[in-house]
Structures are given as structure tokens and as C-alpha cells.
Design a protein around this motif. Structure first.
Motif, PDB file in Angstrom:
ATOM      1  N   THR A  28      32.430  47.493  36.471  1.00 24.73           N
ATOM      2  CA  THR A  28      32.665  46.212  35.935  1.00 24.73           C
ATOM      3  C   THR A  28      34.394  46.006  35.700  1.00 24.73           C
ATOM      4  O   THR A  28      34.832  44.908  36.228  1.00 24.73           O
ATOM      5  N   ALA A  29      34.873  47.130  35.329  1.00 26.70           N
ATOM      6  CA  ALA A  29      36.579  47.057  35.279  1.00 26.70           C
ATOM      7  C   ALA A  29      37.307  46.656  36.705  1.00 26.70           C
ATOM      8  O   ALA A  29      37.893  45.744  36.784  1.00 26.70           O
ATOM      9  N   ILE A  30      36.764  47.477  37.722  1.00 27.72           N
ATOM     10  CA  ILE A  30      36.981  47.277  39.031  1.00 27.72           C
ATOM     11  C   ILE A  30      36.814  45.930  39.398  1.00 27.72           C
ATOM     12  O   ILE A  30      37.700  45.193  39.944  1.00 27.72           O
ATOM     13  N   ALA A  31      35.617  45.532  39.210  1.00 23.25           N
ATOM     14  CA  ALA A  31      35.189  44.117  39.707  1.00 23.25           C
ATOM     15  C   ALA A  31      35.973  42.970  38.968  1.00 23.25           C
ATOM     16  O   ALA A  31      36.338  42.018  39.856  1.00 23.25           O
ATOM     17  N   ASP A  32      36.206  43.066  37.813  1.00 28.82           N
ATOM     18  CA  ASP A  32      37.107  42.139  36.953  1.00 28.82           C
ATOM     19  C   ASP A  32      38.369  42.202  37.278  1.00 28.82           C
ATOM     20  O   ASP A  32      38.984  40.959  37.546  1.00 28.82           O
ATOM     21  N   SER A  33      39.028  43.395  37.771  1.00 27.72           N
ATOM     22  CA  SER A  33      40.414  43.264  38.016  1.00 27.72           C
ATOM     23  C   SER A  33      40.747  42.772  39.674  1.00 27.72           C
ATOM     24  O   SER A  33      41.572  42.106  39.892  1.00 27.72           O
ATOM     25  N   ARG A  34      39.665  42.863  40.375  1.00 27.07           N
ATOM     26  CA  ARG A  34      39.739  42.352  42.045  1.00 27.07           C
ATOM     27  C   ARG A  34      39.520  40.762  41.618  1.00 27.07           C
ATOM     28  O   ARG A  34      40.011  40.012  42.490  1.00 27.07           O
ATOM     29  N   ASP A  35      38.485  40.307  40.854  1.00 29.68           N
ATOM     30  CA  ASP A  35      38.235  38.950  40.502  1.00 29.68           C
ATOM     31  C   ASP A  35      39.679  38.275  40.103  1.00 29.68           C
ATOM     32  O   ASP A  35      39.971  37.149  40.695  1.00 29.68           O
ATOM     33  N   GLU A  36      40.318  38.999  39.381  1.00 32.25           N
ATOM     34  CA  GLU A  36      41.519  38.351  38.792  1.00 32.25           C
ATOM     35  C   GLU A  36      42.514  38.242  39.763  1.00 32.25           C
ATOM     36  O   GLU A  36      43.036  37.123  39.798  1.00 32.25           O
ATOM     37  N   ALA A  37      42.689  39.407  40.540  1.00 35.92           N
ATOM     38  CA  ALA A  37      43.611  39.393  41.642  1.00 35.92           C
ATOM     39  C   ALA A  37      43.316  38.031  42.613  1.00 35.92           C
ATOM     40  O   ALA A  37      44.281  37.593  43.161  1.00 35.92           O
ATOM     41  N   GLU A  38      42.042  37.908  42.646  1.00 36.95           N
ATOM     42  CA  GLU A  38      41.540  37.040  43.606  1.00 36.95           C
ATOM     43  C   GLU A  38      42.103  35.756  43.279  1.00 36.95           C
ATOM     44  O   GLU A  38      42.678  34.753  44.144  1.00 36.95           O
ATOM     45  N   ARG A  39      41.708  35.445  42.125  1.00 39.60           N
ATOM     46  CA  ARG A  39      42.265  34.101  41.411  1.00 39.60           C
ATOM     47  C   ARG A  39      43.665  33.859  41.428  1.00 39.60           C
ATOM     48  O   ARG A  39      44.108  32.643  41.763  1.00 39.60           O
ATOM     49  N   GLU A  40      44.562  34.912  41.231  1.00 39.42           N
ATOM     50  CA  GLU A  40      46.009  34.736  41.186  1.00 39.42           C
ATOM     51  C   GLU A  40      46.434  34.460  42.652  1.00 39.42           C
ATOM     52  O   GLU A  40      47.425  33.738  42.808  1.00 39.42           O
ATOM     53  N   ARG A  41      45.941  34.951  43.598  1.00 33.63           N
ATOM     54  CA  ARG A  41      46.206  34.636  45.108  1.00 33.63           C
ATOM     55  C   ARG A  41      45.877  33.444  45.578  1.00 33.63           C
ATOM     56  O   ARG A  41      46.695  32.756  46.428  1.00 33.63           O
ATOM     57  N   GLN A  42      44.850  32.655  45.039  1.00 37.56           N
ATOM     58  CA  GLN A  42      44.442  31.406  45.432  1.00 37.56           C
ATOM     59  C   GLN A  42      45.427  30.165  44.656  1.00 37.56           C
ATOM     60  O   GLN A  42      46.049  30.475  43.655  1.00 37.56           O
TER      61      GLN A  42
END
Lengths: 62, 230
Positions: free
Chosen positions: A46-60
Motif C-alpha cells: 500500500t505504501a509503495i502504491a500510494d507513493s507511485r500514485d502521488e508521483a504520477e499525480r505530480e507528473r501530470q
């Protein structure tokens, strides 16, 4: 057959109750270990997925 | 989801099991015929009743699965049968210990109750190879449910057949007349049955919680794999 004397019958009675308790304790230990391992892995993932989701949102772009 | 109410249920189970043990060893009188060895009765018979009840419950849950196509009912049925098989193994071992102490033999083939329980146990042992030989989850659940219903229907039939058998070595404890147990023994026996039932439900919920968590983990892995691939 006549009833066994207490000292001899006690061994059989203790044996039966030990079998019952051992079955239950082994079962609970196995399930408990499984739940602990799964919970740990879920937290990590969950921690890995959340950090990836956050990184994804920042890239957009906003 | 399944873990709701597990904590109070676990506490109730521990209290009930301790109360049953206390009644068995400090309250119930020593049997005049069998002596101290009869104390095995309070663990062996409730375990057998709850195991058989678990098999029937597994069949009922399987019916719900086939009617609703909801895989969670298949999982409930599987866990109930799985637990009943474990209790069944306990019944056979404690029964063998009691038989050795009472009759001088670990196993007696002409005793209908023992042999019929073994038949039911072996029948349910087929459930695992049947279930895990099918890879497709939907077909696996459907075939397992059909087996659970057919085998679950066999359990009460088998029980009645044994009751109708003429040779009767085992004492009859549950009958319309209340059986032949004196008051203290009957109370101890009933508390033991309640404790064993609570234990079964607690372990059933515990394993379902574990299975549910494992499914969540699988979904999470799939989600991560999708993110990595994209």
C-alpha cells in the motif's frame, strides 16, 4: 472391561485433551502467522502504491 | 469484513472453553461404569457433533453459493469443511484413545458409530483433491459446492442410519427423552457443546479473515503490476 484405575486412566484422558489443545493451538498459530505476514505485506505494498500514485499525480500537468 | 466481532467472540470462546474444562474436571461426577476415562466423552462427542454440524453448514453455504453465484459463499463453505475435517481428525484420534482405554483396542471395526464417522471423514478428504485439481476459479467453486451439498446431505442420512442400527455400543446422549446422562453430566456436556461451537465459529471467522486479507493482497499486487507496466 472393568474401569481403569485413576493413574492409568489419567494418562489416556490427558492424552485426549492434549491432542485437542494441540490441534487448536497449531491451527491458531498457523492462521495467526499467515494473517501477520499478509498484513505486513499489504502495508508495504500500500505504501509503495500510494507513493507511485502521488508521483504520477505530480507528473501530470495541472 | 469477517474480522468484525472477532475479538468479543474470541474472549467468549476462551471463557466458554475454560468453563467447560472446569466443569469436566471439578463438577461432573466420575462415571460409575467407565470411571475417570469417561471424561474423554466431554471433548470427543462435542467435537464430533460440531464437526458433523460444520459439514452440514458447509453444504448449506454451498447451496447459497450456487443460488447467488457469490464466491464469498464458496469460501465460507470451504473454510467450514476445512475446519470440520481438522475437528474430524481430532475426533478419530480422541476416539481411538478412548477405545484403547475402554475396550483394549485402538479401533473396533464392528462399532457402527466409529466406522460411520470414518466413512464421513474419508468422504470429505476427497474434497481437497477435487477442489484443487480444478484451476478455473469459477468451475472450482461450482464443483466444490456440488460436492459439499451432496456430501452434506449424506451426513444426516448417515447419522440416522447409525441410530437405526440394532447393535448399539455407544451411549445415546441426544434423544427425545434427554438421553441417559445425570444432571451434572448433562450440564457439563451442554456447556462443552456450546464451547466447541463457539470455538468453531471463532476459528471459521479467523480463517475467513486470513483468506480475505490474502485476496486483498492479490488485488494490490495486480494494481501495482498495472502501474509498473504503464
Amino acid at each position: 472391561m472393568p474401569a481403569l484405575p485413576l493413574d492409568e486412566a489419567g494418562k489416556y484422558v490427558a492424552g485426549a485433551y492434549v491432542v485437542f489443545l494441540a490441534l487448536i493451538l497449531i491451527y491458531v498459530a498457523i492462521i495467526g502467522a499467515k494473517i501477520a505476514r499478509i498484513s505486513r505485506e499489504i502495508e508495504e505494498l500500500t505504501a509503495i502504491a500510494d507513493s507511485r500514485d502521488e508521483a504520477e499525480r505530480e507528473r501530470q500537468p495541472a | 469484513m469477517y474480522s468484525r466481532g472477532l475479538k468479543p467472540l474470541s474472549i467468549a470462546t476462551v471463557v466458554a472453553v475454560l468453563a467447560a474444562f472446569a466443569l469436566v474436571f471439578f463438577y461432573a461426577p466420575v462415571d460409575g461404569d467407565q470411571g475417570f476415562i469417561q471424561k474423554i466423552f466431554y471433548v470427543h462427542v462435542p467435537m464430533a457433533i460440531v464437526a458433523l454440524g460444520g459439514f452440514v453448514a458447509g453444504g448449506v453455504m454451498a447451496i447459497k453459493h450456487l443460488r447467488s453465484r457469490d464466491p464469498s459463499w464458496d469460501m465460507r463453505s470451504y473454510v467450514a469443511i476445512h475446519l470440520s475435517i481438522i475437528l474430524g481428525a481430532g475426533v478419530l484420534i480422541t476416539g481411538a484413545i478412548w477405545a484403547k482405554a475402554s475396550w483394549g483396542h485402538w479401533w473396533v471395526w464392528d462399532e457402527p458409530v466409529l466406522v460411520s464417522f470414518l466413512v464421513v471423514f474419508l468422504l470429505y478428504c476427497v474434497y481437497y483433491p477435487l477442489r484443487f485439481s480444478i484451476e478455473d476459479p469459477e468451475r472450482q467453486a461450482r464443483a466444490s459446492s456440488v460436492f459439499a451439498i451432496a456430501a452434506g446431505a449424506f451426513v444426516p442420512i448417515n447419522f440416522m442410519a447409525v441410530r437405526l442400527a440394532e447393535t448399539f455400543t455407544h451411549p445415546r446422549v441426544l434423544s427425545q427423552t434427554g438421553g441417559n446422562l445425570p444432571g451434572e453430566m448433562r450440564l457439563t456436556f451442554l456447556v462443552s457443546i456450546v464451547a466447541m461451537t463457539l470455538l468453531f465459529v471463532t476459528l471459521w471467522k479467523l480463517e475467513l479473515t486470513s483468506k480475505h486479507a490474502a485476496m486483498n493482497l492479490k488485488r494490490l499486487r495486480a494494481r501495482l503490476a498495472t502501474v509498473t507496466a504503464s
